[in-house]
Write an enzyme that holds these catalytic residues in place. Structure first.
Site, short mmCIF file in Angstrom:
data_model
loop_
_atom_site.label_atom_id
_atom_site.label_comp_id
_atom_site.label_asym_id
_atom_site.label_seq_id
_atom_site.Cartn_x
_atom_site.Cartn_y
_atom_site.Cartn_z
N HIS A 60 107.39 33.31 12.91
CA HIS A 60 106.40 32.86 13.91
C HIS A 60 106.91 33.17 15.31
O HIS A 60 108.06 33.61 15.48
CB HIS A 60 106.05 31.38 13.72
CG HIS A 60 107.20 30.42 13.95
ND1 HIS A 60 108.38 30.47 13.26
CD2 HIS A 60 107.31 29.36 14.80
CE1 HIS A 60 109.16 29.49 13.66
NE2 HIS A 60 108.56 28.80 14.60
N HIS A 62 107.60 31.38 17.99
CA HIS A 62 108.40 30.49 18.83
C HIS A 62 109.71 31.20 19.18
O HIS A 62 110.27 31.95 18.38
CB HIS A 62 108.69 29.17 18.11
CG HIS A 62 107.55 28.18 18.20
ND1 HIS A 62 107.40 27.15 17.31
CD2 HIS A 62 106.53 28.07 19.09
CE1 HIS A 62 106.32 26.45 17.65
NE2 HIS A 62 105.77 27.00 18.71
N ASP A 64 112.84 30.51 19.42
CA ASP A 64 114.10 30.42 18.66
C ASP A 64 114.06 31.25 17.37
O ASP A 64 115.04 31.29 16.62
CB ASP A 64 114.48 28.96 18.37
CG ASP A 64 113.38 28.16 17.71
OD1 ASP A 64 112.19 28.56 17.81
OD2 ASP A 64 113.68 27.13 17.08
N HIS A 65 112.93 31.93 17.15
CA HIS A 65 112.82 32.84 16.00
C HIS A 65 112.51 34.27 16.44
O HIS A 65 112.39 35.16 15.61
CB HIS A 65 111.74 32.34 15.03
CG HIS A 65 112.03 30.99 14.47
ND1 HIS A 65 112.41 30.78 13.17
CD2 HIS A 65 112.06 29.77 15.07
CE1 HIS A 65 112.63 29.48 12.97
NE2 HIS A 65 112.43 28.86 14.11
N HIS A 140 102.84 24.86 10.61
CA HIS A 140 103.66 24.54 11.78
C HIS A 140 102.73 24.49 12.99
O HIS A 140 101.52 24.62 12.85
CB HIS A 140 104.77 25.59 11.91
CG HIS A 140 105.82 25.24 12.91
ND1 HIS A 140 106.38 23.99 13.00
CD2 HIS A 140 106.44 25.98 13.89
CE1 HIS A 140 107.28 23.98 13.96
NE2 HIS A 140 107.33 25.16 14.52
N ASP A 210 109.49 27.77 10.15
CA ASP A 210 109.46 26.32 10.30
C ASP A 210 108.22 25.78 9.57
O ASP A 210 107.17 26.41 9.60
CB ASP A 210 109.36 25.94 11.76
CG ASP A 210 110.58 26.37 12.57
OD1 ASP A 210 111.56 26.88 12.01
OD2 ASP A 210 110.54 26.22 13.80
N HIS A 268 118.04 25.14 10.22
CA HIS A 268 117.16 24.78 11.33
C HIS A 268 117.38 23.34 11.79
O HIS A 268 116.46 22.59 12.06
CB HIS A 268 115.68 25.00 10.97
CG HIS A 268 114.82 25.19 12.19
ND1 HIS A 268 114.15 24.16 12.80
CD2 HIS A 268 114.55 26.28 12.95
CE1 HIS A 268 113.50 24.61 13.85
NE2 HIS A 268 113.72 25.90 13.96
#
Lengths: 301, 301
Positions: A60, A62, A64-65, A140, A210, A268
């Site tokens: 996805h 976001h 942090d990914h 998510h 996530d 995570h």
């Protein structure tokens, strides 16, 4: 099958922890899964050959990914890469990468293929002669997919003693490996299982991050060998997990149990916790075979 | 005035070196200059308070100066920042950042102001009561600016002995600090320099990266206290420097000499070199006061 965790902490990179990224080696293929900021340095630290990565899967959009993807793509160019690179990720990932390449006037030295995902149903997104990759739709805050990596069953192993005993010509060996029965000159049919052994079991790996606790994924990941399931929080923060559409360690273990997974890898983790051992302890109250993901750790399965 | 080098190597981040980013502390203001991948972790490592950074200056949109910006902006949000953040950089920087925020559905918790630059002439882009910042148009493969940070001259220092000797009322002190002469009751005019000392000299810092050797910047940076000038290459690679629109250490030193800079800080070293000491040696053949920039180094000026 080998899994190297480059980073498995939530939210922001810190001096001691990295956001999500991991490398799955399966049937000699190297798949990069998610790409938080600093992924290219983590690849170097873990001595992963850049040139062996031809497929990157983004769960996805976001940060942090994702925020290490543009740097990884650019570095591949600076190193003079010429092999195609395939990126699988939510609609929008192409615009994010190409906008930055365009504005830096730095096109890649190699062909870049985007496979943008929009479906809410599990679908096959990669397949070759040895491996198949399917999406696992997750729940998510934004559109998110997990990924199921499955080895295709290999050929059956020839039982050479039996084959010689029946005096079967080598021309029929491939047929036996493919699972076929053999009819001898006298008309006798020899069943395949008398002439061959079962192939090495095909392994599978499910990456689920996530996501909030979501039993809808169970049919897709059923009987998986290794399940990586996010556990951002402990049960003590269950309301926060629900609110932010994340899972607790207990919930991750419950999914592993209900899906009949063989092993569960946790990751995570929220950076609010001092240590990660409590995640393992909590998950083990539900499911026996728990591995703690951590940055720089490699699991051989 | 204090300069902390977070990263000063060209191209790709590695386990031991970081792409360009630095923090200038000037008159108690903290300016972040460029933001290569990993900048937020370098800020942490160097114990720079995120909350004290209110202005970020981006020289150009190549990845080694930019790819850490979105992560930094996002982390500021995750930490609950509420103070305005100003970003100065080439046209396009706003689109890059806002596209990623939009697609991650994660708007900032604070007001984000973009000051996009397009001019090819030096211009004032920031000014408050103590500091002024001007662009330094550079010549590189894409639109690039350096930045000149100048302290404004402070007030003159009261010569308290002289002031008391002339029996001057305190009401006139501010006039003296501002440089004014004083007329006594008998009509005598006392010149300001008899009543005050020169203020602490106003410092200045010029950041010039990336750029080919370009004498056009000299009038803008003339007499600067500290010049940071890129030296991607040594003279042995001069043709490559010219081709890629970068500079050699010798060229950086020549600019420092011709601009009558007091000190030269080198940086943006190509990762092809084993050590950086040769950059200093080469520059010192031209200009005496050379400092080697390096990741994690702080200079107090």
């Amino acid at each position: 099958m080998k899994l190297t965790i480059l980073g498995c902490y939530a939210a922001t990179p810190r001096t001691i922890t990295n956001p999500t990224s991991q490398v799955l080696e399966i049937k000699n293929r190297l798949f990069l899964i998610d790409c938080g900021e600093g992924t290219q340095v983590q690849l170097r630290k873990n001595k992963i050959k850049f040139s062996k990565i031809n497929h990157i899967f983004i769960s996805h959009l976001h940060g942090d990914h994702l925020y290490g993807l543009i740097g990884t793509v650019s570095t591949f160019s600076l190193l003079g890469r010429t092999t195609d690179l395939h990126i699988y990720g939510p609609k929008g990932v192409k615009e994010i990468i190409t906008l930055q390449l365009k504005l830096s006037n730095s096109w890649t030295t190699y062909q870049l293929f985007f496979h943008e995902l929009e479906s809410n149903e599990s679908e096959v997104i990669f397949e070759d002669n040895k491996v198949i990759v399917k999406t696992i739709p997750l729940k998510h805050r934004i559109y998110t997919n997990g990924f199921l990596f499955q080895e295709k069953p290999g050929e059956r192993k020839l039982n050479i003693e039996a084959v010689q005993q029946y005096d079967i010509h080598t021309a029929y060996y491939q047929k036996i490996k493919n699972g076929g029965d053999i009819t001898l000159d006298d008309g006798t049919v020899i069943e395949n299982e008398k002439l061959s052994f079962d192939p090495i079991p095909a392994m599978s790996y499910a990456f689920c991050s996530d996501t909030v606790y979501n039993e809808a994924i169970i049919p897709i990941i059923e009987n998986v060998d290794v399940l990586y399931h996010e556990s951002t929080f402990l049960e003590s923060e269950a309301p926060l997990a629900e609110k932010t559409l994340h899972s607790t360690a207990k919930e991750a273990a419950t999914i592993a149990l209900k899906a009949n997974a063989k092993k569960l890898v946790l990751g995570h983790y929220s950076t609010r916790y001092e240590g990660i051992e409590p995640f393992k302890n909590e998950a083990e109250t539900i499911f026996p075979n728990v591995l703690l993901g951590n940055d720089g750790v490699t699991f051989d399965f």
